[in-house]
Structures are given as structure tokens and as C-alpha cells.
Motif scaffolding. Structure first.
Motif, short mmCIF file in Angstrom:
data_model
loop_
_atom_site.label_atom_id
_atom_site.label_comp_id
_atom_site.label_asym_id
_atom_site.label_seq_id
_atom_site.Cartn_x
_atom_site.Cartn_y
_atom_site.Cartn_z
N GLN A 48 35.31 86.97 38.58
CA GLN A 48 34.38 88.07 38.80
C GLN A 48 32.96 87.64 38.49
N ARG A 49 32.04 88.03 39.37
CA ARG A 49 30.61 87.86 39.11
C ARG A 49 29.94 89.18 39.47
N ASP A 50 29.38 89.84 38.46
CA ASP A 50 28.84 91.20 38.62
C ASP A 50 27.33 91.14 38.50
N TRP A 89 32.15 100.79 40.96
CA TRP A 89 32.71 99.73 40.12
C TRP A 89 32.43 99.95 38.64
N HIS A 90 31.39 100.72 38.35
CA HIS A 90 30.99 100.92 36.96
C HIS A 90 31.62 102.18 36.35
N ARG A 102 37.77 101.44 36.86
CA ARG A 102 37.95 100.05 36.43
C ARG A 102 39.29 99.85 35.76
N LEU A 108 28.78 92.53 43.92
CA LEU A 108 29.96 92.22 43.11
C LEU A 108 30.79 91.20 43.89
N THR A 109 31.11 90.08 43.26
CA THR A 109 31.96 89.08 43.90
C THR A 109 33.25 88.93 43.10
N LEU A 110 34.38 88.99 43.80
CA LEU A 110 35.71 88.82 43.22
C LEU A 110 36.42 87.69 43.94
N THR A 120 32.58 89.61 48.56
CA THR A 120 31.34 90.09 47.95
C THR A 120 31.02 91.46 48.52
N LEU A 136 29.51 100.17 45.74
CA LEU A 136 29.32 99.28 44.59
C LEU A 136 29.16 100.07 43.29
#
Length: 371
Positions: free
Chosen positions: A298-300, A278-279, A284, A305-307, A316, A275
Motif C-alpha cells: 500500500q502507498r497512500d 478509504w479513510h 477500512r 492510493l496504490t495497492l 492506483t 478515494l
């Protein structure tokens, strides 16, 4: 479609010894090594302040306390702020504290994009995203006023840009209020196309407007692609090294949201994509080319993290190294594959990526290993 709040036009002072001094100081402070001399001279000559009679900035008034400040020629710091190498927000939604609607791009990034565009005198240039008109004024200095057309979807923005260009001495630049995804240009009718708004996919009409041998410089994802068109209508080229975070292209069709299909129902399983990765900005960027934001929800959150995509696929990824996914695509596995290839290639930056677009609009992004 949301339009800027109507405002009383702010009178703009003429060019003075002080604004010329500040302008030259800004150019001297910009990283212009390798930039074409004619581009640098255009920045020295074009008065940015004419295009910025009013803008807003979020400033830290006290530690941890932020406020929005409005700058006009009456403000003692107006000219100094104008001639600083920074982005300036010129139009907002829902009042001065609202989300930005139009802005003046960081001049050093503008210079890098104009350098990549490689404009020669007499070339026909189409700009998508008139903004303040400043970039069109720079283009006019490179190729001649009557060779530049700039377009914007916001009528008030187009009107203000037209006024500023005339005030700055470029009445021959054509400013058109229209949807940027369908520019007023016939097939193969321009030598160069530059966009000052971000896209995930280059609209086919942009590609079709550029003649063989011509060039497009377009923000894609969080980078800028410099693409050359061949005789068969394909466009291909590298990305500039610098990151670029432009406001997205707005169209009359509006923005479609991707409905959330619900939490993933698959079993909890190990995930090869940590995870924390991702940052990483470079990763990215690679992910955005493979999984464009316009196709991806996307929900971060700090621990997950959910895509999800329009076909109902959802995944997730958890901070403990596990994931759940369901739907036709295994998004967590796709992300892990991108991460694996990215690491094996030496974590390439933007300049190691290339983009190819066929005449039907199909995008293929690749990257080369770093030394």
C-alpha cells in the motif's frame, strides 16, 4: 530480529494506599458496564504499577512540539500515568525515540477482551504476547496461577514479565520465550487462548491448541474476534465493537515485504470507489478482512492510493474518480465491490462482522446489515 536495548532493572515500589487509591479510581473511570464482575474485581486487585517500572510517552511539550519522556518511580507523575486508562510503551527499538516493541494495552480494552474470553476458575489459558505480564496477572486472578501460560518472542520481555509476575504474587504463571506462531501447547490442550498482538490470519497452531467448546480472543485486522471452537475444529464468532490497533505478531521467520510490481499499465477508467472513502475507519476494517495487510502492499498519498499483491496485480485510485490497474486481479474493482456491499448493508461497524476459520486456516469474514 531486533531486541530491546538492555537496561538496568528499575526497582518497583510495593503496593501502597496511594497506588490502591489510584487503581480504584482508574477502574471507576473505565467503561465497565456489561463487563463481568470478576474481571472488574481483577483490575481492582492487580497492581499495574508492578509491571510498569519504566515506560515512555510522547507528550506535547509546547504547541506543535513533541518530546519523548521517560517515566520511572522517581518521576512525580509515574503512578498517575500508570493508573490512567491508556496504552504505555515499555520497550522500543533503537532507543527511547524508536518504534515501539512492547507495551501495556489500554486497560478498558483489556477488560473487554477478558470479558469476551469468559474465563472460569481452573481453566487452562494460553496467552500469546506476554508483554509486561500484567494481562497474565489478571488471568491468574480469574483462573489460578498454575493454569496460565504466557509466551513472548523477545527474551528480555519474557524475563521482565516473569520477574514482574513473581513480584506481583504470581510465581506459578508459566512464562515461555518462544515464537508465538508455534506455541508450546498440544492439540486441544487449552480451554482459552488470548492474543495481545495483531494478526491478519489466525495461525493454525492457535486453533488446534483449543479444545472443542473452547474460545479464542484474537486481534484480527483492526478489531478483536471472539471465536468458539466446535467439535470439528472450526472456529466462529463475532467481533467486539471496539477498534483495536495492536502491534503485529513477530515470528522467527521475520516480516516479508511485498515487492512493488511497477505502476499499473491498464487504461485510465472510472472507479466506483471514491478515494475519500478509504479513510473511513469502518470501511477500512471491512477491507482489511477481505484484503489482509499481510497480503497487500500500500502507498497512500493525498491524491492517490496504490495497492498491490504478490501476484503482480496493482491498482492506483485517483482523487478525481479514475483508476488504472493491471495484473491478474482487478484490485480497484475488488475495492469498489467491497465499498458497494458495505454501503448497501448500512455501513456496519465491527460488532456486525463475523469470522469463521476452518481447520486448515481458511478465513471467511461476513457482515450483517445494520438496522
Amino acid at each position: 530480529m531486533t531486541t530491546p536495548t538492555p537496561r538496568t532493572p528499575t526497582p518497583t515500589p510495593s503496593d501502597t494506599d496511594d497506588t490502591r487509591r489510584l487503581r480504584h479510581a482508574m477502574v471507576d473511570a473505565m467503561a465497565t458496564d456489561g463487563i463481568r464482575p470478576d474481571v472488574v474485581e481483577a483490575f481492582r486487585a492487580e497492581p499495574r504499577h508492578v509491571y510498569l517500572p519504566r515506560f515512555v510517552r510522547r507528550v506535547e511539550a509546547a504547541p506543535g512540539t513533541w518530546e519523548t519522556r521517560v517515566f520511572t518511580p522517581e518521576h512525580p507523575d509515574w503512578a498517575r500515568e500508570v493508573y490512567t486508562d491508556q496504552l504505555l510503551v515499555t520497550a522500543t527499538m533503537f532507543g527511547d525515540d524508536g518504534p515501539p516493541l512492547s507495551s501495556s494495552t489500554v486497560p478498558s480494552l483489556m477488560a473487554a477482551m477478558l470479558d469476551a474470553l469468559a474465563v472460569e476458575p481452573g481453566m487452562r489459558v494460553l496467552e500469546v504476547g506476554a508483554g509486561t505480564g500484567y494481562n497474565a496477572g489478571l488471568l491468574a486472578r480469574l483462573t489460578g496461577d498454575t493454569n496460565v501460560t504466557t509466551i513472548d518472542i523477545e527474551p528480555d520481555v519474557a524475563t521482565a514479565a516473569r520477574h514482574a509476575l513473581t513480584t506481583a504474587g504470581h510465581p506459578g504463571v508459566r512464562v515461555v520465550h518462544t515464537d508465538g506462531s508455534h506455541p508450546p501447547a498440544g492439540p486441544r490442550s487449552v480451554d482459552r487462548l488470548i492474543a495481545t498482538c495483531g494478526v491478519d490470519h489466525v495461525p493454525p497452531a492457535w486453533l488446534a491448541a483449543v479444545r472443542p467448546g473452547g474460545r479464542l480472543v484474537v486481534p484480527v485486522g483492526t478489531g478483536v474476534a471472539s471465536l468458539t471452537v466446535d467439535e470439528h475444529g472450526h472456529a466462529e464468532g463475532p467481533f467486539l465493537a471496539t477498534p483495536a490497533y495492536f502491534m503485529s505478531l513477530r515470528t522467527t521467520a521475520g516480516t516479508n515485504t511485498i515487492p512493488y510490481p511497477g505502476d499499473p499499465t491498464g487504461p485510465l477508467e472510472p472507479c466506483a470507489m471514491p478515494l475519500a472513502a478509504w479513510h473511513d475507519d469502518d470501511l477500512r476494517f471491512a477491507v482489511a478482512l477481505a484484503l489482509p495487510a499481510s497480503d497487500l502492499g500500500q502507498r497512500d498519498l493525498p491524491d492517490a492510493l496504490t495497492l498491490w499483491t504478490t501476484d503482480g496485480s496493482v491498482a492506483t485510485i485517483h482523487a478525481d474518480g479514475t483508476c488504472r490497474q493491471s495484473g491478474p486481479r482487478h484490485l480497484a474493482h475488488e475495492l469498489a465491490d467491497i465499498h458497494h456491499d458495505f454501503d448497501n448493508a448500512g455501513r456496519p461497524g465491527r460488532r456486525h462482522h463475523r469470522l469463521r476459520i476452518d481447520p486448515h486456516g481458511h478465513h471467511t469474514a461476513t457482515f450483517t446489515p445494520t438496522p
